[in-house]
Design an enzyme around this catalytic site. Structure first.
Site, PDB file in Angstrom:
ATOM      1  N   HIS A  30       0.897  -1.179   0.124  1.00 40.19           N
ATOM      2  CA  HIS A  30       0.075  -0.018  -0.087  1.00 40.19           C
ATOM      3  C   HIS A  30       0.830   1.172  -0.101  1.00 40.19           C
ATOM      4  CE1 HIS A  30       0.690  -0.768   4.338  1.00 40.19           C
ATOM      5  NE2 HIS A  30       1.069   0.611   4.358  1.00 40.19           N
TER       6      HIS A  30
HETATM    7  C1  T46 Z   1       2.662   0.700   6.905  1.00 44.96           C
HETATM    8  C2  T46 Z   1       3.772  -0.795   7.156  1.00 44.96           C
HETATM    9  C3  T46 Z   1       5.103  -0.548   7.122  1.00 44.96           C
HETATM   10  C4  T46 Z   1      -3.834  -1.579  13.933  1.00 44.96           C
HETATM   11  O1  T46 Z   1      -5.105  -1.923  14.680  1.00 44.96           O
HETATM   12  N1  T46 Z   1      -3.293  -0.511  14.309  1.00 44.96           N
HETATM   13  C5  T46 Z   1      -2.271   0.042  13.662  1.00 44.96           C
HETATM   14  O2  T46 Z   1      -1.584   1.202  14.048  1.00 44.96           O
HETATM   15  C6  T46 Z   1      -1.670  -0.703  12.658  1.00 44.96           C
HETATM   16  C7  T46 Z   1      -0.498  -0.256  11.824  1.00 44.96           C
HETATM   17  C8  T46 Z   1      -2.453  -1.868  12.045  1.00 44.96           C
HETATM   18  N2  T46 Z   1      -3.389  -2.480  12.918  1.00 44.96           N
HETATM   19  C9  T46 Z   1      -3.965  -3.401  12.343  1.00 44.96           C
HETATM   20  C10 T46 Z   1      -4.703  -3.810  11.101  1.00 44.96           C
HETATM   21  C11 T46 Z   1      -4.600  -5.051  10.850  1.00 44.96           C
HETATM   22  O3  T46 Z   1      -5.468  -5.957  11.452  1.00 44.96           O
HETATM   23  O4  T46 Z   1      -3.107  -4.466  12.534  1.00 44.96           O
HETATM   24  C12 T46 Z   1      -3.174  -5.450  11.424  1.00 44.96           C
HETATM   25  C13 T46 Z   1      -2.039  -5.728  10.499  1.00 44.96           C
HETATM   26  O5  T46 Z   1      -1.922  -4.523   9.801  1.00 44.96           O
HETATM   27  P1  T46 Z   1      -1.472  -4.241   8.301  1.00 44.96           P
HETATM   28  O6  T46 Z   1      -1.952  -5.447   7.467  1.00 44.96           O
HETATM   29  O7  T46 Z   1      -1.903  -2.779   7.629  1.00 44.96           O
HETATM   30  O8  T46 Z   1       0.179  -4.566   8.593  1.00 44.96           O
HETATM   31  P2  T46 Z   1       1.387  -4.220   7.581  1.00 44.96           P
HETATM   32  O9  T46 Z   1       2.561  -4.727   8.059  1.00 44.96           O
HETATM   33  O10 T46 Z   1       0.779  -4.536   6.106  1.00 44.96           O
HETATM   34  O11 T46 Z   1       1.448  -2.785   7.312  1.00 44.96           O
HETATM   35  C14 T46 Z   1       2.015  -1.696   8.469  1.00 44.96           C
HETATM   36  C15 T46 Z   1       1.248  -0.648   8.481  1.00 44.96           C
HETATM   37  O12 T46 Z   1      -0.376  -0.891   8.660  1.00 44.96           O
HETATM   38  C16 T46 Z   1       1.194   0.335   7.367  1.00 44.96           C
HETATM   39  O13 T46 Z   1       0.773   1.767   7.622  1.00 44.96           O
HETATM   40  O14 T46 Z   1       3.192   1.327   6.291  1.00 44.96           O
HETATM   41  O15 T46 Z   1       3.270  -1.544   8.349  1.00 44.96           O
END
Ligand code: T46
Length: 131
Positions: free
Chosen positions: A49
């Protein structure tokens, strides 16, 4: 070069080491949120993203992984390993993280609270927004 690194100065002595992350000093924004990524399973690709507004700094606290950065025109791969440099993730940079070692821990500092409306998760929409 899409990758912008911040060198993090190690403090300490023969007893051990410490690195301080300070808002608006070595981290170039006020920090509203910190989170860490760990326990990523083999073969998993995270991220995929861009953010409209969010600024972030990523530090690899343990292990290693690869980060792909893409500004809609060029793409670049960066190896994340070692805790003495941070990777600045600016808005409108598509990023993906992969090839995680089992022990990889990524610390991420962000200038905003968690906001799902700030994510662009569709690559075609991202490319269009970059035009
Ligand atoms: C990014 C990269 C480097 C939350 O509840 N709070 C939070 O602050 C974040 C970041 C995530 N979440 C929840 C949402 C999902 O259920 O944690 C789960 C995993 O998140 P996500 O799939 O978005 O994780 P990544 O590793 O794909 O992405 C993250 C960040 O979301 C994003 O902003 O830049 O790390």
């Amino acid at each position: 070069m899409l990758a912008k690194f911040i060198e993090l100065e190690r403090r300490g002595d023969e007893l051990g080491w410490l690195i301080a992350l300070e808002a608006e000093r070595n981290i170039p924004f006020p920090i509203r949120r910190a989170y860490y990524i760990f326990g990523t399973l083999p073969g998993v690709r995270r991220g995929r993203h861009a953010h409209f507004k969010l600024r972030q700094v990523m530090v690899c606290l343990a292990g290693r992984c690869t980060v792909l950065l893409d500004d809609g025109r060029t793409a670049e791969e960066v190896e994340m390993a070692g805790n003495e440099r941070g990777l600045l993730l600016e808005p409108m940079i598509w990023h993906e993280m992969y090839d995680f070692s089992p022990d990889c821990v990524l610390l991420v500092l962000a200038d905003g609270w968690y906001d799902t409306s700030d994510y662009i998760r569709d690559y075609a929409a991202f490319r269009k927004a970059c035009e």
